[in-house]
Design a protein around this motif. Sequence first.
Motif, PDB file in Angstrom:
ATOM      1  N   PHE A 286       1.022  -1.072   0.077  1.00  0.00           N
ATOM      2  CA  PHE A 286      -0.041   0.113   0.028  1.00  0.00           C
ATOM      3  C   PHE A 286       0.655   1.030   0.059  1.00  0.00           C
ATOM      4  O   PHE A 286       2.052   1.404   0.870  1.00  0.00           O
ATOM      5  N   VAL A 287       0.525   2.197  -0.935  1.00  0.00           N
ATOM      6  CA  VAL A 287       1.406   3.242  -0.965  1.00  0.00           C
ATOM      7  C   VAL A 287       0.565   4.568  -0.746  1.00  0.00           C
ATOM      8  O   VAL A 287      -0.466   4.876  -1.389  1.00  0.00           O
ATOM      9  N   ALA A 288       0.814   5.226   0.261  1.00  0.00           N
ATOM     10  CA  ALA A 288       0.075   6.821   0.321  1.00  0.00           C
ATOM     11  C   ALA A 288       0.555   7.933  -0.567  1.00  0.00           C
ATOM     12  O   ALA A 288       1.656   7.827  -0.849  1.00  0.00           O
ATOM     13  N   LEU A 289      -0.459   8.421  -1.293  1.00  0.00           N
ATOM     14  CA  LEU A 289       0.098   9.276  -2.473  1.00  0.00           C
ATOM     15  C   LEU A 289      -0.332  10.591  -1.916  1.00  0.00           C
ATOM     16  O   LEU A 289      -0.704  11.646  -2.730  1.00  0.00           O
ATOM     17  N   GLY A 290      -0.046  11.198  -0.616  1.00  0.00           N
ATOM     18  CA  GLY A 290      -0.133  12.560  -0.283  1.00  0.00           C
ATOM     19  C   GLY A 290      -1.254  13.453  -0.691  1.00  0.00           C
ATOM     20  O   GLY A 290      -2.520  12.814  -0.397  1.00  0.00           O
ATOM     21  N   PRO A 291      -1.115  14.370  -1.230  1.00  0.00           N
ATOM     22  CA  PRO A 291      -2.434  15.385  -1.677  1.00  0.00           C
ATOM     23  C   PRO A 291      -3.293  14.749  -2.651  1.00  0.00           C
ATOM     24  O   PRO A 291      -4.434  15.452  -2.931  1.00  0.00           O
ATOM     25  N   ALA A 292      -2.963  13.501  -3.193  1.00  0.00           N
ATOM     26  CA  ALA A 292      -3.797  12.843  -4.215  1.00  0.00           C
ATOM     27  C   ALA A 292      -5.024  12.097  -3.382  1.00  0.00           C
ATOM     28  O   ALA A 292      -6.116  12.016  -3.974  1.00  0.00           O
ATOM     29  N   ASN A 293      -4.719  12.052  -2.075  1.00  0.00           N
ATOM     30  CA  ASN A 293      -5.969  11.800  -1.100  1.00  0.00           C
ATOM     31  C   ASN A 293      -6.285  10.403  -1.482  1.00  0.00           C
ATOM     32  O   ASN A 293      -7.336   9.950  -1.357  1.00  0.00           O
ATOM     33  N   ARG A 294      -5.153   9.701  -1.876  1.00  0.00           N
ATOM     34  CA  ARG A 294      -5.485   8.179  -2.214  1.00  0.00           C
ATOM     35  C   ARG A 294      -4.487   7.292  -1.714  1.00  0.00           C
ATOM     36  O   ARG A 294      -3.209   7.672  -1.502  1.00  0.00           O
ATOM     37  N   VAL A 295      -4.944   5.980  -1.389  1.00  0.00           N
ATOM     38  CA  VAL A 295      -3.743   5.098  -1.189  1.00  0.00           C
ATOM     39  C   VAL A 295      -3.738   4.014  -2.444  1.00  0.00           C
ATOM     40  O   VAL A 295      -4.847   3.473  -2.658  1.00  0.00           O
ATOM     41  N   ALA A 296      -2.630   3.842  -2.977  1.00  0.00           N
ATOM     42  CA  ALA A 296      -2.471   2.618  -3.997  1.00  0.00           C
ATOM     43  C   ALA A 296      -2.345   1.612  -3.465  1.00  0.00           C
ATOM     44  O   ALA A 296      -1.445   1.314  -2.544  1.00  0.00           O
ATOM     45  N   VAL A 297      -3.126   0.363  -4.151  1.00  0.00           N
ATOM     46  CA  VAL A 297      -2.753  -1.030  -3.616  1.00  0.00           C
ATOM     47  C   VAL A 297      -1.982  -1.615  -4.893  1.00  0.00           C
ATOM     48  O   VAL A 297      -2.358  -1.481  -6.008  1.00  0.00           O
ATOM     49  N   VAL A 298      -0.939  -2.109  -4.630  1.00  0.00           N
ATOM     50  CA  VAL A 298       0.204  -2.510  -5.503  1.00  0.00           C
ATOM     51  C   VAL A 298       0.214  -4.071  -5.331  1.00  0.00           C
ATOM     52  O   VAL A 298       0.597  -4.735  -4.254  1.00  0.00           O
ATOM     53  N   ASP A 299       0.349  -4.842  -6.388  1.00  0.00           N
ATOM     54  CA  ASP A 299       0.799  -6.129  -6.522  1.00  0.00           C
ATOM     55  C   ASP A 299       2.148  -6.125  -6.209  1.00  0.00           C
ATOM     56  O   ASP A 299       2.884  -5.444  -7.098  1.00  0.00           O
ATOM     57  N   ALA A 300       2.669  -6.577  -5.368  1.00  0.00           N
ATOM     58  CA  ALA A 300       4.189  -6.460  -4.746  1.00  0.00           C
ATOM     59  C   ALA A 300       5.009  -7.610  -5.844  1.00  0.00           C
ATOM     60  O   ALA A 300       6.276  -7.349  -5.571  1.00  0.00           O
TER      61      ALA A 300
END
Length: 334
Positions: free
Chosen positions: A255-269
Amino acid sequence: MQAAMKEDGLRTRLHCLLFGMAAWLAAATPASAFIAYVSNEKGNTVSVIDTNSWAVTKTIKVGQRPRGIEFTRDGKLVFVAVGDDDSIQVIDVAKQEVVDTLPSGPDPELFALDPDGKLLYVANENDNTVTIIDVEKRARLGEIQVGVEPEGMAISPDGKILINTSETTNMAHFIDTATRQIVANVLVDARPRFAEFKRDKSEVWVSSEIGGTVSVIDPEKREVTDKISFQIPGLRSEAIQPVGIGMTKDGKTAFVALGPANRVAVVDATSHKVTKYLLVGQRVWHMAFTPDEKYLLVTNGVSNDVSVIDVAAQKVIKTIQVGELPWGITIAQP
């Protein structure tokens, strides 16, 4: 005969009712309750969250500009970097108050505990050093000169390699913890903020806030092998700023926090592909899993709250108001 049949039917209905109530209670209550500590950068406080009630149970006054925060290995203490006071404060979990101070360099931001919990490595943003602190003796053991504006800190699972990211130099510095010397400098994209190892030590991920990417680095070869980028429909690329990273223990999902995009990206690691974006609060920054990995809590600086993500369902289930400008978060069992 009829009376016996009625009695059996009543017992059956009663058993079904009790079973249904037990199932409902199990679904409504978390399997385990944990305690989260959240540093509020502008409020100069730490919020204590009970994950059983999803509510703030205590607000602890700390020093000026608290950011990096982490439990000790035994869960009895919490370290918090108070940048404008140039020190690491120590919170006693039982007393829920500051009881001690550790020495650091100017403007400590993030830090990492070694696997044994005996040494604390602190990034000092204002003097381009990493300070080494003996936790038991509460003493500074030395300093390591690194790049300009050091921030991100991560230590390998075996404790042999320390990663420090320098925001202005745009590098991930590989430090041998035995010799306390830099053994490699890996160039990444602009303003690297955070570093995270996979549990099997096969990769280390570094987020670049201005570059808008996460660099995947091979720790053995000490070179970038892949880069993860993010595209969100309706948002300009400069609004997508990767910061905090959280990775499941099995190394399959990040999971990656994207700051002012107000989103958390879910990533297949494994494939390094983004699979989903989760809408959270404003200016999402750092994150922490509950120890059972059922939930992921993320801090939202501008909206002054914490979003609770159900990890299996990959959706936000709760928002908790905390102090002013929440920054870091750490979780341990109560």
